[in-house]
Design a protein around this motif. Structure first.
Motif, PDB file in Angstrom:
ATOM      1  N   LEU A 132       3.064   3.672 -17.321  1.00 28.74           N
ATOM      2  CA  LEU A 132       4.250   2.928 -16.919  1.00 28.74           C
ATOM      3  C   LEU A 132       5.068   3.695 -15.884  1.00 28.74           C
ATOM      4  CD1 LEU A 132       5.438   1.507 -20.373  1.00 28.74           C
ATOM      5  CD2 LEU A 132       4.526   0.188 -18.451  1.00 28.74           C
ATOM      6  N   GLU A 133       5.210   4.998 -16.091  1.00 34.09           N
ATOM      7  CA  GLU A 133       5.977   5.809 -15.147  1.00 34.09           C
ATOM      8  C   GLU A 133       5.305   5.847 -13.777  1.00 34.09           C
ATOM      9  OE1 GLU A 133       8.957   7.188 -15.483  1.00 34.09           O
ATOM     10  OE2 GLU A 133       9.064   6.249 -17.456  1.00 34.09           O
ATOM     11  N   ARG A 134       3.985   5.987 -13.767  1.00 31.66           N
ATOM     12  CA  ARG A 134       3.270   5.983 -12.495  1.00 31.66           C
ATOM     13  C   ARG A 134       3.420   4.645 -11.785  1.00 31.66           C
ATOM     14  NH1 ARG A 134      -0.682   8.855 -15.595  1.00 31.66           N
ATOM     15  NH2 ARG A 134      -1.821   6.903 -15.981  1.00 31.66           N
ATOM     16  N   SER A 135       3.312   3.579 -12.557  1.00 32.09           N
ATOM     17  CA  SER A 135       3.422   2.251 -11.964  1.00 32.09           C
ATOM     18  C   SER A 135       4.830   1.998 -11.430  1.00 32.09           C
ATOM     19  CB  SER A 135       3.047   1.196 -13.014  1.00 32.09           C
ATOM     20  OG  SER A 135       3.105  -0.095 -12.455  1.00 32.09           O
ATOM     21  N   LYS A 136       5.841   2.427 -12.163  1.00 32.58           N
ATOM     22  CA  LYS A 136       7.222   2.239 -11.695  1.00 32.58           C
ATOM     23  C   LYS A 136       7.477   2.988 -10.398  1.00 32.58           C
ATOM     24  CE  LYS A 136       9.299   3.415 -15.520  1.00 32.58           C
ATOM     25  NZ  LYS A 136      10.420   3.743 -16.434  1.00 32.58           N
ATOM     26  N   GLU A 137       6.964   4.203 -10.294  1.00 30.26           N
ATOM     27  CA  GLU A 137       7.134   4.974  -9.059  1.00 30.26           C
ATOM     28  C   GLU A 137       6.439   4.295  -7.886  1.00 30.26           C
ATOM     29  OE1 GLU A 137       5.773   8.909  -9.758  1.00 30.26           O
ATOM     30  OE2 GLU A 137       7.384   9.413 -11.173  1.00 30.26           O
ATOM     31  N   ARG A 138       5.245   3.789  -8.134  1.00 23.18           N
ATOM     32  CA  ARG A 138       4.488   3.122  -7.069  1.00 23.18           C
ATOM     33  C   ARG A 138       5.194   1.839  -6.626  1.00 23.18           C
ATOM     34  NH1 ARG A 138       0.141   3.472  -9.426  1.00 23.18           N
ATOM     35  NH2 ARG A 138       0.128   1.490 -10.555  1.00 23.18           N
ATOM     36  N   GLU A 139       5.684   1.061  -7.566  1.00 25.63           N
ATOM     37  CA  GLU A 139       6.364  -0.191  -7.205  1.00 25.63           C
ATOM     38  C   GLU A 139       7.716   0.052  -6.543  1.00 25.63           C
ATOM     39  OE1 GLU A 139       4.916  -3.082  -7.222  1.00 25.63           O
ATOM     40  OE2 GLU A 139       3.178  -1.971  -7.949  1.00 25.63           O
ATOM     41  N   THR A 140       8.403   1.115  -6.955  1.00 25.92           N
ATOM     42  CA  THR A 140       9.666   1.464  -6.291  1.00 25.92           C
ATOM     43  C   THR A 140       9.419   1.836  -4.841  1.00 25.92           C
ATOM     44  OG1 THR A 140      10.666   2.236  -8.363  1.00 25.92           O
ATOM     45  CG2 THR A 140      11.647   3.022  -6.314  1.00 25.92           C
ATOM     46  N   ALA A 141       8.344   2.592  -4.596  1.00 22.15           N
ATOM     47  CA  ALA A 141       7.996   2.945  -3.213  1.00 22.15           C
ATOM     48  C   ALA A 141       7.668   1.695  -2.400  1.00 22.15           C
ATOM     49  CB  ALA A 141       6.808   3.915  -3.206  1.00 22.15           C
ATOM     50  N   ASN A 142       6.972   0.729  -3.014  1.00 24.20           N
ATOM     51  CA  ASN A 142       6.666  -0.514  -2.306  1.00 24.20           C
ATOM     52  C   ASN A 142       7.930  -1.314  -1.987  1.00 24.20           C
ATOM     53  OD1 ASN A 142       3.892  -0.054  -2.330  1.00 24.20           O
ATOM     54  ND2 ASN A 142       3.589  -1.127  -4.268  1.00 24.20           N
ATOM     55  N   LEU A 143       8.873  -1.325  -2.924  1.00 19.68           N
ATOM     56  CA  LEU A 143      10.114  -2.048  -2.699  1.00 19.68           C
ATOM     57  C   LEU A 143      10.945  -1.412  -1.583  1.00 19.68           C
ATOM     58  CD1 LEU A 143      11.172  -2.716  -6.400  1.00 19.68           C
ATOM     59  CD2 LEU A 143      10.540  -4.453  -4.717  1.00 19.68           C
ATOM     60  N   LYS A 144      10.843  -0.104  -1.451  1.00 16.92           N
ATOM     61  CA  LYS A 144      11.626   0.606  -0.440  1.00 16.92           C
ATOM     62  C   LYS A 144      10.932   0.647   0.918  1.00 16.92           C
ATOM     63  CE  LYS A 144      14.235   3.679  -3.498  1.00 16.92           C
ATOM     64  NZ  LYS A 144      14.537   5.090  -3.852  1.00 16.92           N
ATOM     65  N   ARG A 145       9.744   0.089   1.011  1.00 19.68           N
ATOM     66  CA  ARG A 145       9.001   0.126   2.266  1.00 19.68           C
ATOM     67  C   ARG A 145       9.791  -0.555   3.389  1.00 19.68           C
ATOM     68  NH1 ARG A 145       4.926  -2.480   0.691  1.00 19.68           N
ATOM     69  NH2 ARG A 145       5.334  -4.464   1.725  1.00 19.68           N
ATOM     70  N   GLY A 146       9.974   0.168   4.478  1.00 22.58           N
ATOM     71  CA  GLY A 146      10.689  -0.369   5.625  1.00 22.58           C
ATOM     72  C   GLY A 146      12.176  -0.059   5.635  1.00 22.58           C
ATOM     73  N   LEU A 147      12.741   0.319   4.497  1.00 21.43           N
ATOM     74  CA  LEU A 147      14.174   0.584   4.441  1.00 21.43           C
ATOM     75  C   LEU A 147      14.544   1.854   5.203  1.00 21.43           C
ATOM     76  CD1 LEU A 147      15.259  -0.402   0.815  1.00 21.43           C
ATOM     77  CD2 LEU A 147      15.059  -1.791   2.877  1.00 21.43           C
ATOM     78  N   THR A 148      13.640   2.822   5.225  1.00 18.27           N
ATOM     79  CA  THR A 148      13.906   4.043   5.984  1.00 18.27           C
ATOM     80  C   THR A 148      14.015   3.740   7.472  1.00 18.27           C
ATOM     81  OG1 THR A 148      12.701   5.369   4.342  1.00 18.27           O
ATOM     82  CG2 THR A 148      13.087   6.368   6.500  1.00 18.27           C
ATOM     83  N   VAL A 149      13.134   2.875   7.951  1.00 17.57           N
ATOM     84  CA  VAL A 149      13.192   2.477   9.366  1.00 17.57           C
ATOM     85  C   VAL A 149      14.484   1.732   9.650  1.00 17.57           C
ATOM     86  CG1 VAL A 149      12.080   1.117  11.173  1.00 17.57           C
ATOM     87  CG2 VAL A 149      10.682   2.376   9.527  1.00 17.57           C
ATOM     88  N   LEU A 150      14.880   0.861   8.725  1.00 15.06           N
ATOM     89  CA  LEU A 150      16.111   0.093   8.901  1.00 15.06           C
ATOM     90  C   LEU A 150      17.322   1.019   8.937  1.00 15.06           C
ATOM     91  CD1 LEU A 150      16.802  -2.905   9.189  1.00 15.06           C
ATOM     92  CD2 LEU A 150      17.270  -2.958   6.739  1.00 15.06           C
ATOM     93  N   ALA A 151      17.334   2.023   8.056  1.00 21.02           N
ATOM     94  CA  ALA A 151      18.437   2.984   8.054  1.00 21.02           C
ATOM     95  C   ALA A 151      18.451   3.817   9.331  1.00 21.02           C
ATOM     96  CB  ALA A 151      18.326   3.900   6.837  1.00 21.02           C
ATOM     97  N   THR A 152      17.259   4.158   9.818  1.00 25.22           N
ATOM     98  CA  THR A 152      17.176   4.944  11.059  1.00 25.22           C
ATOM     99  C   THR A 152      17.707   4.156  12.245  1.00 25.22           C
ATOM    100  OG1 THR A 152      15.233   6.122  10.207  1.00 25.22           O
ATOM    101  CG2 THR A 152      15.601   6.188  12.586  1.00 25.22           C
ATOM    102  N   VAL A 153      17.351   2.880  12.317  1.00 26.47           N
ATOM    103  CA  VAL A 153      17.863   2.028  13.395  1.00 26.47           C
ATOM    104  C   VAL A 153      19.382   1.926  13.315  1.00 26.47           C
ATOM    105  CG1 VAL A 153      17.916  -0.322  14.308  1.00 26.47           C
ATOM    106  CG2 VAL A 153      15.740   0.708  13.660  1.00 26.47           C
ATOM    107  N   GLY A 154      19.898   1.729  12.094  1.00 27.20           N
ATOM    108  CA  GLY A 154      21.331   1.591  11.926  1.00 27.20           C
ATOM    109  C   GLY A 154      22.110   2.840  12.297  1.00 27.20           C
ATOM    110  N   SER A 155      21.514   4.003  12.041  1.00 19.39           N
ATOM    111  CA  SER A 155      22.232   5.255  12.303  1.00 19.39           C
ATOM    112  C   SER A 155      22.049   5.768  13.724  1.00 19.39           C
ATOM    113  CB  SER A 155      21.765   6.331  11.308  1.00 19.39           C
ATOM    114  OG  SER A 155      20.370   6.576  11.448  1.00 19.39           O
ATOM    115  N   THR A 156      20.943   5.417  14.362  1.00 19.28           N
ATOM    116  CA  THR A 156      20.676   5.967  15.695  1.00 19.28           C
ATOM    117  C   THR A 156      21.044   5.029  16.838  1.00 19.28           C
ATOM    118  OG1 THR A 156      18.376   5.173  15.618  1.00 19.28           O
ATOM    119  CG2 THR A 156      18.800   7.419  14.850  1.00 19.28           C
ATOM    120  N   SER A 157      21.087   3.721  16.564  1.00 21.96           N
ATOM    121  CA  SER A 157      21.384   2.790  17.660  1.00 21.96           C
ATOM    122  C   SER A 157      22.785   3.011  18.231  1.00 21.96           C
ATOM    123  CB  SER A 157      21.241   1.341  17.170  1.00 21.96           C
ATOM    124  OG  SER A 157      22.068   1.094  16.051  1.00 21.96           O
ATOM    125  N   VAL A 158      23.715   3.446  17.391  1.00 23.24           N
ATOM    126  CA  VAL A 158      25.059   3.752  17.895  1.00 23.24           C
ATOM    127  C   VAL A 158      24.998   4.889  18.903  1.00 23.24           C
ATOM    128  CG1 VAL A 158      27.358   4.568  17.258  1.00 23.24           C
ATOM    129  CG2 VAL A 158      26.171   2.936  15.799  1.00 23.24           C
TER     130      VAL A 158
END
Length: 243
Positions: A132-158
Motif C-alpha cells: 500500500l505504501e509503495r502504491s501510494k507513493e507511485r500514485e502521488t507521483a503520478n498526480l503531481k506529474r506536470g506540476l513542477t513544470v507549471l510551478a517553474t513557468v509561474g516563477s520564471t516567466s516574471v
C-alpha cells in the motif's frame, strides 16, 4: 494646462500600440522574449487543461469504485474488488486498493498452499501495508506529474518579462543617446518594449501560479483519501485474521 496620460504621449510621439505595430518596433532580443513567453504560456495552458481533466476523471472514478468496494468487502468478493480496480484505471484510490488487495490474495494463497510453518516469518499484514505504501507513493507521483513544470513557468516567466523590460529600457536609452537627447519619439520604441514585456510576463505567471496552488490542493485531497482507504483496508485484513 491639460495633462495627457502616458499612452497618449507615446501615441503622439509615433508609437503604434497595435499588436502588429508593437511587434514591428521590437528588437531581436525583445521578439525572442515574447516568443519565449508565448511558448511558456502555451505549455502552462496545455498542462492546466490536461491536469484538470485528469483530476476530474480521478475523482469521478474514485467515487464510483468506493461505492463498489463497500459491497465487495461486505460480501467478501475480494477478487472482484481487484478486477474492478483494474477497470477504474484513472482512479488513484482504485489502484492503491487493487495493489493492496492483490497482495493480500497472493499472501493468502501462499499461506494456504505452503502452510504458515513453511512460509516462515512472512507477515501478511506487513506485506499488504508495504504494498500500500509503495502504491501510494507511485500514485502521488503520478498526480503531481506536470506540476513542477507549471510551478517553474509561474516563477520564471516574471523574470523573463523583467529581462524584456530591462532590454526595452536599454533600447530607450540608446534612442536618447542616438538622438542626442531628443524628444519622446526617441524612446517610444524602447518604452513600449518594456511595458509589453512586463505585461506579458505577468499574464503568463499569474494563471500558472494560481493553477499550481489549486492543483496542489487537489493532490493533497487525493493523498488524504488514499491514506484513509489504505487504513480501512489494513483494518479489513486485521479483522480477517493474522497468520
Amino acid at each position: 494646462m491639460e495633462f495627457m496620460d502616458f499612452s497618449t504621449l507615446l501615441a503622439n510621439a509615433g508609437a503604434d500600440f497595435s499588436l502588429q505595430g508593437m511587434w514591428e518596433q521590437m528588437g531581436i532580443i525583445a521578439k525572442f522574449v515574447m516568443v519565449l513567453l508565448l511558448l511558456m504560456f502555451l505549455l502552462s495552458l496545455a498542462l492546466m487543461i490536461e491536469r484538470s481533466r485528469a483530476y476530474s476523471r480521478a475523482k469521478r472514478q474514485s467515487i464510483s469504485y468506493i461505492m463498489l468496494l463497500r459491497n465487495f468487502l461486505q460480501e467478501r468478493k475480494l477478487q472482484e474488488a481487484v478486477t474492478a480496480a483494474g477497470q477504474h484505471a484513472d482512479s488513484p484510490l482504485a489502484k492503491v486498493v487493487g495493489a493492496g488487495m492483490g497482495e493480500y490474495l497472493k499472501g493468502m494463497e501462499a499461506l494456504q498452499e505452503e502452510g504458515p510453518e513453511d512460509v516462515g516469518d512472512f507477515d501478511l499484514v506487513d506485506a499488504v501495508n508495504r504494498q500500500l505504501e509503495r502504491s501510494k507513493e507511485r500514485e502521488t507521483a503520478n498526480l503531481k506529474r506536470g506540476l513542477t513544470v507549471l510551478a517553474t513557468v509561474g516563477s520564471t516567466s516574471v523574470f523573463v518579462g523583467l529581462f524584456g523590460t530591462v532590454v526595452g529600457i536599454i533600447t530607450a536609452f540608446q534612442g536618447i543617446s542616438a538622438d542626442g537627447g531628443g524628444g519622446l519619439s526617441s524612446v517610444a520604441g524602447g518604452i513600449s518594449e518594456a511595458l509589453v514585456a512586463t505585461a506579458v510576463g505577468l499574464m503568463v505567471a499569474i494563471p500558472s501560479v494560481v493553477a499550481f496552488n489549486l492543483f496542489n490542493g487537489r493532490v493533497e485531497a487525493f493523498q488524504i483519501d488514499m491514506n484513509d482507504v489504505a487504513s480501512e483496508l489494513i483494518d479489513f485484513v486485521l479483522k480477517e485474521g493474522r497468520y
